[in-house]
Design an enzyme around this catalytic site. Structure first.
Site, mmCIF file in Angstrom:
data_model
loop_
_atom_site.group_PDB
_atom_site.id
_atom_site.type_symbol
_atom_site.label_atom_id
_atom_site.label_comp_id
_atom_site.label_asym_id
_atom_site.label_seq_id
_atom_site.Cartn_x
_atom_site.Cartn_y
_atom_site.Cartn_z
ATOM 1 N N ASN A 72 3.256 4.427 -10.275
ATOM 2 C CA ASN A 72 2.029 4.555 -11.067
ATOM 3 C C ASN A 72 0.765 4.674 -10.215
ATOM 4 O OD1 ASN A 72 0.072 3.795 -13.439
ATOM 5 N ND2 ASN A 72 -0.251 2.246 -11.865
ATOM 6 N N ASP A 116 0.886 -1.163 0.000
ATOM 7 C CA ASP A 116 0.000 0.000 0.000
ATOM 8 C C ASP A 116 0.925 1.215 0.000
ATOM 9 O OD1 ASP A 116 -1.492 2.261 0.723
ATOM 10 O OD2 ASP A 116 -2.926 1.058 1.880
ATOM 11 N N VAL A 117 0.876 2.006 -1.060
ATOM 12 C CA VAL A 117 1.875 3.081 -1.197
ATOM 13 C C VAL A 117 1.718 4.193 -0.166
ATOM 14 C CG1 VAL A 117 2.284 2.670 -3.663
ATOM 15 C CG2 VAL A 117 0.547 4.349 -2.972
ATOM 16 N N TYR A 125 -6.247 16.941 -7.323
ATOM 17 C CA TYR A 125 -5.572 16.095 -8.313
ATOM 18 C C TYR A 125 -4.515 16.904 -9.073
ATOM 19 C CZ TYR A 125 -4.995 12.524 -11.950
ATOM 20 O OH TYR A 125 -4.469 11.583 -12.815
#
Ligand code: NDP
Length: 244
Positions: free
Chosen positions: A83, A56-57, A148
Site C-alpha cells: 500500500n 522503509d519500502v 505517478y
C-alpha cells in the site's frame, strides 16, 4: 482466518491504516510495516492483532528485515498488501529525473521487491495472496502526473506477471486500483482547489470514496479467498474511469 498473518506496508495512516484495521476486525493478525515501526494502535487496530514492524519500502535491507521479523514473531506469512505510496505532481517538461525515479522507486520498484521478498514465506505457508494498491490513473492521461501514472501502470504489469509466474505455487496477486479517496495524499488539493467541484461532476455517484471502501474490498479479497481470482486490476473509483 485465525492465525493467518497479513503484512500491510504504509499502515501508519490513510488507506493503509484503514486496511490494517479492517483486516484485524475480520480476525487476521496484521503486521503493520511502517517507517516508524510503531503507531498502528493509534490508527485503532486492536493491540492483540498487531505486530508493529519498522520498514522503509525503498530500502531493500529494511524490507528483508521486516519480512524476516514478521515471520519470526507471527510464525508465518499468508498475505501482503503493498500500500505504501507517494504522489508528486509537476509539469512533465520541468520534472527532474530524480523526482521521476523517487516516485517509481516507492510506487513500483518497492512493490516488486516486497513481492519478491514475501514470496518464499508465502510458498512456505502453502500459498498466499498479494494485493498491490494501484490507481485508476494507471489507464488515463493526467496532466502533471506522468511519474505517478507510469508507476501505477507498472503496478498493474507487475501484478499480471507475478500472477502468471506464481500461480503454480498457490500465490495469487491482485491490483486494487482506487479512484479519489480523501487522505493526506490529496486532502489539501481537494479542499482548496477546483478539484472538488470537478469531481462532483466527473464521478457518476457525485462523491469521492472513503478509505473504508478500499479497506473493505481488500479485506474481502483475503476473507473470501477465491482460488480462481488472480492477476486482475480491480477498479474502485465510483465509475469515474469508465464515464464519458
Ligand atoms: P497517504 O499519503 O495518506 O499515506 C501514504 C502511506 O505510505 C503512509 O503510511 C506513508 O508512511 C507510507 N509511505 C510512503 N513512503 C514510504 C516508504 N518509503 N516506506 C514505507 N512507507 C511509506 O496516502 P494514501 O493512504 O492516500 O495512499 C495509499 C496508497 O493508495 C498509495 O499507494 C496511493 O498511491 C494509493 N492511492 C491513493 C488514492 C487516493 O485518492 N488517496 C487513489 C489511488 C491510489 P509515513 O506515515 O511514514 O509517511
Amino acid at each position: 482466518m485465525q492465525g493467518k498473518t497479513i503484512a500491510v506496508t504504509g499502515a501508519s495512516r490513510g488507506i493503509g491504516a484503514a486496511i490494517a484495521l479492517e483486516l484485524a476486525q475480520r480476525g487476521f493478525t496484521v503486521a503493520c510495516l511502517t517507517r516508524k515501526g510503531a503507531g498502528a494502535e493509534a490508527a485503532g487496530v486492536p493491540a492483540e492483532r498487531v505486530i508493529d514492524v519498522q520498514c522503509d519500502v525503498t530500502d531493500e535491507a529494511s524490507v528483508k528485515r521486516a519480512f524476516s521479523e514478521t515471520v519470526t514473531r507471527a510464525g508465518g506469512l499468508h498475505g501482503l498488501v503493498n500500500n505504501a505510496g507517494i504522489h508528486i505532481d509537476a509539469p512533465s517538461h520541468e520534472m527532474s529525473t530524480d523526482t521521476y525515479e523517487q516516485v517509481m522507486a516507492t510506487n513500483a520498484t518497492a512493490v516488486f521487491a516486497a513481492c519478491r521478498e514475501a514470496y518464499p514465506h508465502l510458498v512456505r505457508a502453502g500459498g498466499g495472496v498479494i494485493v498491490n494498491i494501484g490507481s485508476f490513473f494507471d489507464r488515463i492521461g493526467v496532466k502533471r502526473n506522468l511519474a505517478y501514472c507510469a508507476s501505477k501502470a507498472a503496478v498493474g504489469a507487475i501484478t499480471r506477471c507475478l500472477a502468471v509466474e506464481w500461480a503454480g505455487k498457490g500465490v495469487r496477486v491482485l491490483d486494487v486500483a482506487p479512484g479519489y479517496i480523501e487522505t493526506d495524499l490529496n486532502r489539501d488539493t481537494l479542499a482548496s482547489g477546483p478539484l472538488r467541484d470537478f469531481l462532483a461532476k466527473r464521478i457518476p455517484g457525485g462523491r469521492t470514496g472513503s478509505t473504508r471502501d478500499v479497506a473493505r474490498l481488500v479485506a474481502a479479497i483475503f476473507s473470501e479467498d477465491i482460488p480462481f481470482l488472480t492477476g486482475e486490476t480491480i477498479y474502485l473509483d465510483g465509475g469515474q474511469g469508465i464515464a464519458h
